[in-house]
Scaffold this active site. Structure first.
Site, short mmCIF file in Angstrom:
data_model
loop_
_atom_site.label_atom_id
_atom_site.label_comp_id
_atom_site.label_asym_id
_atom_site.label_seq_id
_atom_site.Cartn_x
_atom_site.Cartn_y
_atom_site.Cartn_z
NE ARG A 48 0.17 1.37 3.39
CZ ARG A 48 1.12 2.22 3.65
NH1 ARG A 48 2.38 1.80 3.78
NH2 ARG A 48 0.88 3.51 3.79
N GLY A 49 0.26 2.41 -0.15
CA GLY A 49 1.04 3.64 -0.28
C GLY A 49 1.17 3.95 -1.78
CB ALA A 50 0.38 7.02 -3.70
CD GLN A 193 -3.07 2.70 6.87
OE1 GLN A 193 -3.67 3.02 7.89
NE2 GLN A 193 -3.68 2.60 5.71
CG ASP A 234 -3.14 8.21 -1.26
OD1 ASP A 234 -3.04 8.65 -0.11
OD2 ASP A 234 -2.78 7.06 -1.58
CG ASN A 244 -2.30 11.55 2.82
OD1 ASN A 244 -1.76 10.67 2.15
ND2 ASN A 244 -1.97 11.75 4.08
CE LYS A 245 -5.09 5.58 4.54
NZ LYS A 245 -6.06 4.76 3.79
O1 MRU Z 1 -4.51 3.20 2.22
P1 MRU Z 1 -3.03 3.41 2.12
O2 MRU Z 1 -2.27 2.81 3.25
O3 MRU Z 1 -2.50 2.97 0.75
O4 MRU Z 1 -2.86 4.98 2.19
C1 MRU Z 1 -1.58 5.52 2.13
C2 MRU Z 1 -1.54 7.00 2.26
O5 MRU Z 1 -2.54 7.65 2.41
C3 MRU Z 1 -0.20 7.65 2.11
O6 MRU Z 1 -0.12 8.80 2.91
C4 MRU Z 1 0.02 8.04 0.64
O7 MRU Z 1 -0.24 6.96 -0.21
C5 MRU Z 1 1.40 8.52 0.41
S1 MRU Z 1 2.61 7.26 0.55
C6 MRU Z 1 4.13 7.88 0.20
#
Ligand code: MRU
Length: 343
Positions: A48-50, A193, A234, A244-245
């Site tokens: 996970r994470g963009a 997370q 994201d 973002n999250k």
């Molecule tokens: O649902 P996730 O864990 O994929 O969400 C991740 C986030 O919101 C991060 O802050 C974002 O992807 C940036 S990661 C460098």
């Protein structure tokens, strides 16, 4: 051709992903040998994470190409792309990476060594991601004062990228430059997370980290215990509105109220040039169990309805600056984002 970081390993034949669902208690890798296994890993949040999602999908595209047996190759690859794109809707890096792979595929469709060309492109993307994060870190570190306490949300670290991280990259770079930095990591309900991943990777790096529950941030800000907020992204619209999250927006409002700088750290690939404002960003709604349960145990009475939007959008007026690999973008965002896209 091989690549190995803590988050992912490309063996040349398969993609091994650190199973982030099991962290911090178990360090286990899941091996994906087909594009469908990669799609499953993204959807189920093994990765996970963009930026990590984007690079993972690129390797999934390579595996998909290798699975072609007979028929129409172009149609097959459209299907591969579609399957990988239907996993998570908000992080634009997924679509950015797939479009980049598709472009290379179409430009080289008649080449004999197309397999190697596609693999090279995915590898390039992976290495670029690490370089990009280091540049984000370097640019952002200048904004962090010695002795600061930085609040971060979710995990925008090495685990959310190929390595080094975006928001945590800024913190890492500040520490590497000799500054003393303390981190408050929001636990980030419902998926935790912050508590599970950010705390784990910062602790391993020897960076001082405190986990706080999400509802503590406002009070800590009011008491003057937080000097800056740095989070990832994201998807960023052309006007700077940032998805973002879930919980990021609340932090931005609180930071604004308490005169604390609020920074987004993200690669330029997270800017979606096709959308003018955050209103156009699709927000993923995830399953109810993430809210009704915690650590495998039910915490909400049976039968009660819940909501579970995975992301929110912070409007540009609440953002102090967007830290990218090409430089720090300040307001007016609409004008300055366009400039950075042209560089
Ligand atoms: O649902 P996730 O864990 O994929 O969400 C991740 C986030 O919101 C991060 O802050 C974002 O992807 C940036 S990661 C460098």
């Amino acid at each position: 051709m091989k690549l190995k970081t803590k988050t992912m390993e490309w063996t040349g034949q398969s993609l091994k992903l650190l199973d982030q669902r099991k962290l911090p208690f178990v360090e286990e890798y899941v091996e994906c040998r087909s594009h469908k296994e990669v799609a499953h890993a993204i959807k189920e949040m093994i990765v996970r994470g963009a930026p990590a999602i984007g690079v993972t999908a690129a390797f999934g595209y390579v595996l998909g190409y290798r699975e072609f047996k007979n028929g129409n190759l172009k149609e097959w690859m459209e299907q591969v792309k579609y399957t990988l794109s239907q996993t998570r809707p908000t992080a634009v890096n997924l679509f950015w990476a797939l479009n980049r792979m598709e472009k290379v595929f179409l430009e080289n469709i008649n080449e004999k060594d197309l397999d190697t060309i596609l693999e090279n492109e995915a590898m390039r993307m992976a290495y670029e991601d690490i370089e990009t994060n280091k540049a984000i870190g370097k640019n952002g570190a200048e904004l962090i004062k010695d002795g600061s306490t930085v609040l971060t949300h979710c995990n925008a670290g090495a685990l959310a990228t190929v390595d080094y991280g975006t928001a945590l990259g800024v913190i890492r770079a500040a520490v590497e430059s000799g500054k003393r930095v303390k981190v408050f990591a929001d636990e980030t309900r419902p998926y935790l997370q912050g508590a599970r991943l950010t705390a784990w990777e910062l602790m391993k790096d020897g960076i001082e980290v405190y986990v706080i529950t999400d509802n503590m941030a406002g009070w800590l800000m009011k008491r003057g215990l937080i000097d800056a907020v740095v989070v990832g992204a994201d998807r960023i619209a052309l006007n700077g509105d940032t998805a973002n999250k879930i919980g990021t927006y609340s932090l931005a409002v609180l930071a604004h109220r308490n005169n604390i700088p609020f920074y987004i750290a993200a690669p330029v690939s997270t800017i979606d040039p096709t959308i003018k404002s955050g209103k156009e960003i699709p927000i993923e709604e995830r399953k109810a169990e993430e809210v009704t349960h915690c650590g495998g145990s039910r915490i909400v009475p049976e039968g009660v309805k819940v909501l579970n939007p995975a992301f929110d959008v912070t409007e540009n007026s609440l953002i102090t600056a967007i830290i990218t690999e090409k430089g720090v973008v300040k307001p007016p965002f609409e004008e300055n984002i366009k400039k950075i896209l042209e560089v």
